[in-house]
Design a protein around this motif. Structure first.
Motif, short mmCIF file in Angstrom:
data_model
loop_
_atom_site.label_atom_id
_atom_site.label_comp_id
_atom_site.label_asym_id
_atom_site.label_seq_id
_atom_site.Cartn_x
_atom_site.Cartn_y
_atom_site.Cartn_z
N MET A 1 32.39 46.47 47.34
CA MET A 1 32.70 47.27 46.16
C MET A 1 31.41 47.71 45.49
SD MET A 1 33.95 44.05 43.87
CE MET A 1 34.37 43.12 45.32
N ASP A 2 31.53 48.59 44.51
CA ASP A 2 30.35 49.02 43.78
C ASP A 2 30.03 48.04 42.65
OD1 ASP A 2 32.07 49.60 41.62
OD2 ASP A 2 32.03 51.74 41.97
N ALA A 3 28.88 48.22 42.05
CA ALA A 3 28.40 47.30 41.01
C ALA A 3 29.34 47.24 39.80
CB ALA A 3 27.00 47.70 40.56
N GLU A 4 29.79 48.39 39.36
CA GLU A 4 30.67 48.43 38.17
C GLU A 4 31.95 47.63 38.41
OE1 GLU A 4 33.14 51.68 35.47
OE2 GLU A 4 31.65 52.39 36.90
N THR A 5 32.55 47.81 39.58
CA THR A 5 33.78 47.08 39.91
C THR A 5 33.52 45.58 39.99
OG1 THR A 5 34.62 49.00 41.11
CG2 THR A 5 35.65 46.87 41.61
N TRP A 6 32.42 45.20 40.67
CA TRP A 6 32.12 43.77 40.81
C TRP A 6 31.89 43.10 39.45
CZ3 TRP A 6 32.84 39.43 42.74
CH2 TRP A 6 31.98 38.35 42.54
N ILE A 7 31.11 43.74 38.61
CA ILE A 7 30.84 43.15 37.29
C ILE A 7 32.13 43.02 36.49
CG2 ILE A 7 29.68 43.52 35.08
CD1 ILE A 7 27.33 44.77 36.76
N ALA A 8 32.98 44.02 36.53
CA ALA A 8 34.25 43.97 35.80
C ALA A 8 35.15 42.85 36.34
CB ALA A 8 34.96 45.31 35.89
N LEU A 9 35.25 42.72 37.65
CA LEU A 9 36.07 41.66 38.24
C LEU A 9 35.50 40.28 37.91
CD1 LEU A 9 36.69 43.17 41.77
CD2 LEU A 9 38.43 42.79 40.02
N ALA A 10 34.20 40.12 38.10
CA ALA A 10 33.56 38.82 37.92
C ALA A 10 33.57 38.35 36.48
CB ALA A 10 32.14 38.85 38.46
N THR A 11 33.58 39.29 35.54
CA THR A 11 33.59 38.91 34.12
C THR A 11 34.98 38.92 33.50
OG1 THR A 11 33.11 41.18 33.41
CG2 THR A 11 31.21 39.71 33.74
N GLY A 12 35.98 39.29 34.29
CA GLY A 12 37.35 39.22 33.82
C GLY A 12 37.85 40.42 33.04
N THR A 13 37.14 41.54 33.11
CA THR A 13 37.61 42.73 32.39
C THR A 13 38.45 43.64 33.28
OG1 THR A 13 35.56 43.94 32.82
CG2 THR A 13 35.68 42.68 30.75
N ARG A 14 38.64 43.23 34.52
CA ARG A 14 39.48 43.99 35.45
C ARG A 14 40.16 43.02 36.40
NH1 ARG A 14 37.61 49.13 39.17
NH2 ARG A 14 39.74 49.90 39.53
N GLU A 15 41.36 43.36 36.81
CA GLU A 15 42.13 42.50 37.72
C GLU A 15 41.92 42.91 39.17
OE1 GLU A 15 44.03 39.81 36.92
OE2 GLU A 15 43.28 40.08 34.87
#
Length: 123
Positions: free
Chosen positions: A77-91
């Motif tokens: 995945m791209d950086a934005e998606t990974w950061i969102a998933l890893a920090t809990g702001t995206r499912e």
């Protein structure tokens, strides 16, 4: 040679810069690598390769070992998606359904390992 580790204070500061919308390219790269490092430390193993090009990749999750060539279980995945998933702001399911994650292999579901616990609790 030992792999360099990102110090928690540097990784956490970079994640906060990203979340505040104040991150430059270096801060984004550090945040990605630090979150990958945390995942690899919490979900030890090497049955799944998690890639966030061009910033980094780790092998994680217990299971059959992978040593050479293309691993059978890959998540990218791209950086934005990974950061969102890893920090809990995206499912996970939403990102996968939208096509923002490429996941192949029977073990390529990270949902039980996300979000990662990246923030230290202050004493």
């Amino acid at each position: 040679m030992a792999k360099l580790k990102i110090a928690p204070i540097a990784g956490e500061a970079s994640i906060r810069l990203v979340r505040d919308g104040r991150a430059d390219r270096d801060a984004i790269a550090t945040a990605v690598r630090y979150l990958l490092q945390v995942l690899a430390n919490t979900a030890e193993g090497n049955s799944v390769e998690v890639r966030v090009p061009p910033h980094g990749a780790v092998q994680a999750i217990e299971g059959p070992n992978h040593t050479r060539g293309t691993p059978p279980n890959v998540v990218e995945m791209d950086a934005e998606t990974w950061i969102a998933l890893a920090t809990g702001t995206r499912e996970w399911a939403e990102a996968l359904d939208s096509g923002d994650i490429s996941a192949s292999g029977s073990r390529a579901d990270l949902s039980e390992y996300l979000p990662v616990v990246w923030e230290r609790i202050a004493p």
